[in-house]
Design a protein around this motif. Structure first.
Motif, PDB file in Angstrom:
ATOM      1  N   LEU A  27       0.831  -1.198   0.000  1.00 36.08           N
ATOM      2  CA  LEU A  27       0.000   0.000   0.000  1.00 36.08           C
ATOM      3  C   LEU A  27       0.869   1.253   0.000  1.00 36.08           C
ATOM      4  CD1 LEU A  27      -3.204   0.378   2.198  1.00 36.08           C
ATOM      5  CD2 LEU A  27      -1.830   2.323   1.463  1.00 36.08           C
ATOM      6  N   ALA A  28       1.913   1.266   0.854  1.00 35.19           N
ATOM      7  CA  ALA A  28       2.797   2.429   0.927  1.00 35.19           C
ATOM      8  C   ALA A  28       3.598   2.597  -0.358  1.00 35.19           C
ATOM      9  CB  ALA A  28       3.734   2.295   2.127  1.00 35.19           C
ATOM     10  N   ASP A  29       4.011   1.485  -0.979  1.00 40.28           N
ATOM     11  CA  ASP A  29       4.729   1.558  -2.254  1.00 40.28           C
ATOM     12  C   ASP A  29       3.862   2.217  -3.325  1.00 40.28           C
ATOM     13  OD1 ASP A  29       6.910   0.281  -1.162  1.00 40.28           O
ATOM     14  OD2 ASP A  29       6.494  -1.669  -2.086  1.00 40.28           O
ATOM     15  N   ALA A  30       2.586   1.884  -3.310  1.00 42.26           N
ATOM     16  CA  ALA A  30       1.685   2.368  -4.357  1.00 42.26           C
ATOM     17  C   ALA A  30       1.230   3.798  -4.123  1.00 42.26           C
ATOM     18  CB  ALA A  30       0.468   1.448  -4.463  1.00 42.26           C
ATOM     19  N   ASP A  31       0.910   4.139  -2.871  1.00 47.06           N
ATOM     20  CA  ASP A  31       0.248   5.416  -2.602  1.00 47.06           C
ATOM     21  C   ASP A  31       0.977   6.311  -1.616  1.00 47.06           C
ATOM     22  OD1 ASP A  31      -1.826   4.595  -4.298  1.00 47.06           O
ATOM     23  OD2 ASP A  31      -2.852   3.573  -2.659  1.00 47.06           O
ATOM     24  N   GLY A  32       2.092   5.859  -1.064  1.00 46.72           N
ATOM     25  CA  GLY A  32       2.830   6.679  -0.116  1.00 46.72           C
ATOM     26  C   GLY A  32       2.450   6.382   1.325  1.00 46.72           C
ATOM     27  N   LEU A  33       3.343   6.761   2.235  1.00 42.90           N
ATOM     28  CA  LEU A  33       3.126   6.471   3.653  1.00 42.90           C
ATOM     29  C   LEU A  33       1.930   7.236   4.202  1.00 42.90           C
ATOM     30  CD1 LEU A  33       4.491   4.757   5.850  1.00 42.90           C
ATOM     31  CD2 LEU A  33       5.745   6.800   6.550  1.00 42.90           C
ATOM     32  N   GLY A  34       1.676   8.424   3.673  1.00 40.10           N
ATOM     33  CA  GLY A  34       0.546   9.211   4.155  1.00 40.10           C
ATOM     34  C   GLY A  34      -0.792   8.561   3.886  1.00 40.10           C
TER      35      GLY A  34
END
Length: 246
Positions: free
Chosen positions: A43-50
């Motif tokens: 999820l973070a790879d795709a859309d960022g940590l935020g």
């Protein structure tokens, strides 16, 4: 409890769990800590940590949000797990390479980690690493210098200098808006006055702001080479072999 034990800094729960190894085989609703962490990394790879939240992660896994808390205490703990898992094992040095080759391979590998998982640039700023995954990279970096006569302090300083260079270069490459390698030099040539910025004018004339289309890492490798040159000045030529792969 002794006074020494009372003065010891408590180890955060996330680190205790990581150093204990994989989570038990017991499953809750088909979930394991490893599965949760893998989904969070995706999820973070795709859309960022935020964009990462426990609610969104639960939706991705097809479970209730409260089910996640049986395995992960909160988002901060989840990020610690992610930072340990995402980098994957560091590259091993070759048997016959020099410290320079080994440290360069390590640096390029770290560059790849940041580009595969850009959110690490944000998350890793929370403090020095203490988890098995990140410490494996630090250990591998120090291992490249094992065959040199440098002191342990100087080995660490050298590796950290390379790490900070890689991190900064990756941040600029990933976070800065894309620049057209033709329009940017042309824009600068119209703005920069030779009498005000003589050094920058000379750099423009030499074409240093034009990207190498055949090697997108050309600028990174050039900067890394200069940094390694500086480290190499302190290492005698007869002591420049890399350690054997472990």
């Amino acid at each position: 409890m002794t006074s020494d034990e009372a003065d010891e800094t408590p180890i955060p729960r996330a680190l205790e769990l990581l150093w204990q190894g994989p989570s038990p085989a017991r499953r809750t609703g088909g979930l394991t800590r490893e599965r949760i962490v893998a989904a969070a990394i995706d999820l973070a790879d795709a859309d960022g940590l935020g964009a990462l939240s426990m609610a969104r992660l639960a939706e991705r896994l097809g479970c209730g949000t409260m089910s996640l808390y049986r395995h992960v205490a909160n988002k901060d703990e989840l990020v610690v797990f992610m930072l340990s898992e995402a980098p994957a094992p560091p590259p091993a040095p070759s048997d016959d390479g020099s410290w320079r080759d080994a440290l360069s391979t390590w640096a390029v590998g770290l560059w790849g980690v940041y580009h595969r998982h850009p959110w690490i640039l944000q998350a890793a700023s929370s403090g020095p690493p203490a988890d098995p995954g990140q410490l494996a990279w630090l250990d591998a970096g120090l291992a490249t210098m094992a065959g040199t006569p440098l002191s342990e302090r100087d080995k660490l300083a050298a590796v950290m200098a390379v790490l900070h260079f890689v991190r900064g270069s990756a941040a600029l490459a990933i976070e800065a808006p894309p620049i057209d390698s033709r329009s940017y030099p042309e824009l600068l040539s119209r703005l920069v006055e030779p009498t005000r910025f003589p050094a920058l004018t000379a750099a423009l004339a030499a074409g240093v702001f034009t990207d190498d289309a055949d090697d997108p890492l050309a600028g990174f490798r050039s900067g890394l080479a200069q940094l390694l040159d500086g480290i190499g000045v302190r290492i005698p030529r007869d002591a420049r072999k890399a350690p054997r792969a472990r």
